[in-house]
Write a protein that holds these residues in place. Structure first.
Motif, short mmCIF file in Angstrom:
data_model
loop_
_atom_site.label_atom_id
_atom_site.label_comp_id
_atom_site.label_asym_id
_atom_site.label_seq_id
_atom_site.Cartn_x
_atom_site.Cartn_y
_atom_site.Cartn_z
N ILE A 115 -25.18 65.07 12.53
CA ILE A 115 -24.08 64.14 12.79
C ILE A 115 -24.39 63.27 14.00
N ARG A 116 -25.01 63.85 15.03
CA ARG A 116 -25.33 63.07 16.22
C ARG A 116 -26.35 61.98 15.89
N LYS A 117 -27.41 62.36 15.16
CA LYS A 117 -28.43 61.38 14.78
C LYS A 117 -27.84 60.31 13.86
N PHE A 118 -26.99 60.77 12.94
CA PHE A 118 -26.36 59.83 12.00
C PHE A 118 -25.52 58.80 12.73
N ALA A 119 -24.72 59.28 13.70
CA ALA A 119 -23.80 58.38 14.40
C ALA A 119 -24.55 57.34 15.24
N LYS A 120 -25.73 57.71 15.76
CA LYS A 120 -26.50 56.76 16.56
C LYS A 120 -27.01 55.60 15.70
N ILE A 121 -27.20 55.84 14.42
CA ILE A 121 -27.61 54.78 13.49
C ILE A 121 -26.38 54.07 12.92
N TYR A 122 -25.36 54.90 12.62
CA TYR A 122 -24.15 54.42 11.95
C TYR A 122 -23.39 53.40 12.80
N THR A 123 -23.23 53.68 14.11
CA THR A 123 -22.40 52.83 14.96
C THR A 123 -22.94 51.40 15.09
N PRO A 124 -24.24 51.19 15.38
CA PRO A 124 -24.74 49.80 15.42
C PRO A 124 -24.59 49.09 14.07
N ILE A 125 -24.72 49.84 12.98
CA ILE A 125 -24.60 49.22 11.65
C ILE A 125 -23.20 48.66 11.44
N VAL A 126 -22.17 49.45 11.83
CA VAL A 126 -20.81 48.97 11.60
C VAL A 126 -20.47 47.79 12.52
N VAL A 127 -21.09 47.75 13.72
CA VAL A 127 -20.88 46.59 14.58
C VAL A 127 -21.46 45.34 13.92
N SER A 165 -9.41 33.43 12.76
CA SER A 165 -8.57 34.49 13.34
C SER A 165 -8.25 35.57 12.32
N GLU A 166 -8.06 35.16 11.07
CA GLU A 166 -7.76 36.14 10.01
C GLU A 166 -8.94 37.06 9.76
N TRP A 167 -10.15 36.48 9.68
CA TRP A 167 -11.33 37.30 9.41
C TRP A 167 -11.76 38.09 10.65
N LEU A 168 -11.48 37.55 11.84
CA LEU A 168 -11.74 38.31 13.06
C LEU A 168 -10.84 39.54 13.12
N TYR A 169 -9.58 39.37 12.69
CA TYR A 169 -8.63 40.49 12.66
C TYR A 169 -9.16 41.60 11.75
N ARG A 170 -9.69 41.19 10.57
CA ARG A 170 -10.24 42.18 9.65
C ARG A 170 -11.45 42.90 10.29
N ALA A 171 -12.27 42.13 11.00
CA ALA A 171 -13.45 42.71 11.64
C ALA A 171 -13.05 43.71 12.73
N LEU A 172 -11.99 43.36 13.47
CA LEU A 172 -11.50 44.26 14.53
C LEU A 172 -10.97 45.56 13.93
N ILE A 173 -10.24 45.43 12.84
CA ILE A 173 -9.75 46.63 12.13
C ILE A 173 -10.94 47.49 11.71
N PHE A 174 -11.95 46.83 11.17
CA PHE A 174 -13.16 47.52 10.73
C PHE A 174 -13.79 48.30 11.88
N LEU A 175 -13.85 47.70 13.07
CA LEU A 175 -14.43 48.37 14.25
C LEU A 175 -13.63 49.59 14.66
N VAL A 176 -12.31 49.45 14.70
CA VAL A 176 -11.47 50.58 15.09
C VAL A 176 -11.66 51.75 14.12
N ILE A 177 -11.69 51.43 12.83
CA ILE A 177 -11.86 52.48 11.82
C ILE A 177 -13.21 53.16 11.97
N SER A 178 -14.24 52.40 12.33
CA SER A 178 -15.61 52.92 12.31
C SER A 178 -15.90 53.92 13.41
N CYS A 179 -15.09 53.98 14.46
CA CYS A 179 -15.36 54.88 15.58
C CYS A 179 -15.47 56.32 15.08
#
Length: 674
Positions: free
Chosen positions: A286-298, A318-332
């Motif tokens: 999980i640790r190794k996965f998350a180190k790869i996963y997090t930059p990918i979702v950014v 602004s609409e698509w930025l809002y979607r991207a921000l939601i995506f970032l919060v979910i990805s944590c």
């Protein structure tokens, strides 16, 4: 030595045994893990003893409470009681003020993580998501996301602190001060200043702070701190008593034999403190996965906010930025990287409550998959307390003279058989001229006395030296010690050992778990088969040398079965090295097991073997439940967020909500009954 019994060789540390201390620098703060920018602080080294108090817990939520009050007022002024003055810079300033108590610590951590070279931490993700929300005018959601994240972090801190404190409270039973006898007077001193050889006076109800030797005639002790069992344990003069034991009656005097930092309880504490350093494969993945996963979702979030410009007719940034921000919060990945190590730590804590010590979370994983348990007989299935039953010597030899020589030779051994002979014969005559003493592995002892060879061991020892005897060893049910003197067969001593009370229950529990059981012993085969038949063990082998045991275990492993070996902690090193997990019957007097085994059972009860396996299985089940929950919910909400069907509120649930559910599931194991 080996007298047709199980204890042939000194056990040496296996390759995956105890680890060095790996305490973290910032004990007061728990973070999601390396994959989010910091190590999950699951060490027991907690410098703040008050951390688990109610006041401390409330202080964790104080910033969130301040932000919540400010946020509710702002929402009320926006929607329910609109005010003309609550607009523009005043409105923005109010929301910024609501954001600062929960947002500033996170932004500060993000900056520190970036300075250390870890850009894609969860602090960075939450920071850009909430600042982005402010940038597009979504002030309430920006504050709310950080508020709920802060609440989630507080609950994570409480969960980890509770896990640490529970285990530390369970194990660290040593008082800081003791009463040391100086002349006829008891002087109170710090326990860590007491030297070896000094005498401690222990009143009824007091805990012993250091290991020592009882010099009072007798005393009863509660040994729960070391074994998990509160049943009174009677001790006599000369017996070993250990730190953490509670004197139950009268005044007892104890001569200190071990320094404070080297006591058995100190070793146990160190073992559990270091346990989190040995990571399970699932945790490492999980640790190794998350180190790869997090930059990918950014990168995906950047793509979500910019790429639609080239493909969507009515593109609104602004609409698509809002979607991207939601995506970032979910990805944590907080739910994964805090709940998984916490799940394993909870398993270690649950095992500790049952007097079972795991040297790392990796062994919880291994023991959960064990298919075959291989056990010693003496000290594991049987009590290991031998008593002489009969002495059968040829009449032409002086019985007392031979017994005296045997007792003198056996005094050079720590084998339980030697103890039984010493108890039967009495004091050792140290004036006997024993020369050229030799231990022959798997056979016994040889020495020269009065110019003649003295052999004490099993009948294989006599065969080795071509000593003729006129009896059939297989016809004798009990453990047999053969004796030869001057190249002549003297006779034999029979010794019996009793089966442990819970041995039968152990075999039944292993069968119910679908685990095969095999007993391997250096003891004579008639004794081994008798014990096996009594307990219902179908696979049992006696008369084994150390190399024979290795071959038997190799044969089991050749069938692709994972094997756990259970011994008394001072023998069978080759078999332990070969097994997938070594389980030692620690006992109250066997220091070697703290150093050598992967898992230590403190009270020598074999029924703790299936308990350890059950805890391993339950821990693994909870960890995979958390992984499935986190991935499942995040996958659904990520898709919804990218498609514009999820708001920040769903994103908060996918991050903080799932993390809290996973944490509650992880700590559940500490309350389970096994």
């Amino acid at each position: 030595m080996d007298h047709t019994s199980d204890n042939e060789t000194q056990k040496t540390p296996t390759s995956c045994s105890s680890t060095t201390s790996n305490s973290a620098p910032n004990e007061g703060k728990t973070k999601c893990g390396d994959c989010c920018g910091a190590e999950a602080q699951l060490s027991l080294h907690d410098d703040h003893d008050h951390a688990n108090s109610e006041a401390s817990n409330i202080s964790l939520f104080l910033p969130a409470i301040i932000s919540l009050v400010a946020l509710l007022i702002a929402i009320a002024l926006d929607n329910f009681f609109p005010q003309s003055w609550f607009t523009g810079w005043i409105r923005l300033g109010w929301y910024v003020a609501a954001y600062i108590p929960v947002g500033f610590p996170v932004l500060k951590e993000a900056v520190e993580s970036i300075r250390k070279g870890d850009v894609f931490s969860e602090f960075f993700l939450m920071g850009i998501a909430t600042i982005g929300a402010f940038a597009i005018g979504e002030y309430p959601e920006g504050v709310a996301v950080m508020l709920f994240y802060s609440v989630g972090e507080a609950f994570q801190n409480i969960a980890v602190r509770r896990a640490k404190t529970n285990i530390k409270t369970l194990l660290d039973q040593r008082p800081d001060e003791v009463n040391v006898l100086q002349g006829n007077q008891a002087i109170t001193r710090k326990a860590e200043t007491v030297a070896i050889g000094e005498i401690i006076q222990l009143k009824a109800g007091e805990k012993l702070a250091l290991d020592g030797e009882l010099i009072s005639n007798n005393a009863f002790f509660d040994t729960a701190a070391l074994t998990g069992e509160s049943k009174p344990d009677g001790k006599n003069k000369g017996d070993v008593v250990l730190a953490g034991m509670i004197n139950l009656n009268g005044v007892a005097q104890v001569k200190v034999t071990t320094a404070y930092k080297d006591s058995k309880l100190s070793r146990i504490l160190e073992l559990v403190q270091n346990a989190s350093a040995q990571k399970a494969p699932t945790e490492l993945f999980i640790r190794k996965f998350a180190k790869i996963y997090t930059p990918i979702v950014v990168a995906l979030a950047l793509a979500i906010s910019t790429l639609p410009y080239f493909f969507v007719d009515n593109y609104v940034f602004s609409e698509w930025l809002y979607r991207a921000l939601i995506f970032l919060v979910i990805s944590c990945p907080c739910a994964l990287v805090i709940s998984i190590p916490l799940g394993y730590f909870g398993g270690i804590g649950a095992a500790s409550k049952h007097g079972i010590l795991f040297k790392g979370s990796n062994f919880l994983d291994v023991i959960a998959s064990i298919q075959h348990v291989v056990m010693d007989k003496t000290g594991t299935i049987t009590e290991g307390v031998f008593k002489v039953q009969d002495v059968n010597f040829n009449d032409k030899f002086n019985r007392d003279e031979i017994l005296g020589m045997v007792n003198a030779l056996e005094s050079r051994s720590t084998h339980p058989v030697a103890t039984a002979i010493h108890q039967f014969v009495g004091e050792v005559d140290h004036n006997l001229p024993l020369n050229n003493i030799e231990e022959i592995a798997g056979h016994g002892l040889k020495a020269e006395i009065n110019g003649k060879n003295l052999l004490v061991g099993n009948f294989r020892l006599l065969d080795k030296f071509s000593i003729r005897y006129d009896i059939d060893p297989s016809s004798i049910v009990y453990t047999t010690i053969a004796v030869a003197y001057g190249d002549q067969f003297v006779g034999y001593i029979t010794i019996a050992d009793s089966i442990k009370e819970d041995a039968h229950l152990t075999i039944n529990l292993l069968k119910s778990l679908g685990i095969n059981a095999t007993m391997l012993s250096g003891d004579k085969n008639t004794v081994v088969q008798y014990v096996a038949k009594t307990l219902g063990i179908t696979n049992a082998h006696g008369d084994l040398l150390p190399e024979d045991k290795v071959n038997k275990v190799k044969a089991i492993k050749s069938k692709n079965e994972s094997v756990a070996f259970v011994g008394d902690g001072v023998n069978d090193a080759p078999v332990v090295a070969l097994s997938d997990v070594g389980i030692a019957m620690g006992g109250l007097g066997s220091d070697a097991t703290i150093e050598t085994a992967d898992v230590v059972i403190q009270d020598d009860k074999p029924s703790k073997i299936p308990t350890a396996i059950a805890i391993g299985k339950q821990t693994k089940r909870i960890v995979w439940q958390n992984i499935s929950l986190a991935f499942g919910v995040k996958a659904v909400v990520l898709i919804l967020g990218a498609g514009g069907l999820a708001t920040m509120w769903e994103a908060v649930f996918a991050d903080v909500g799932v993390a809290l559910l996973a944490i509650m599931n992880a700590v559940r194991i500490q309350r389970m009954k096994f």
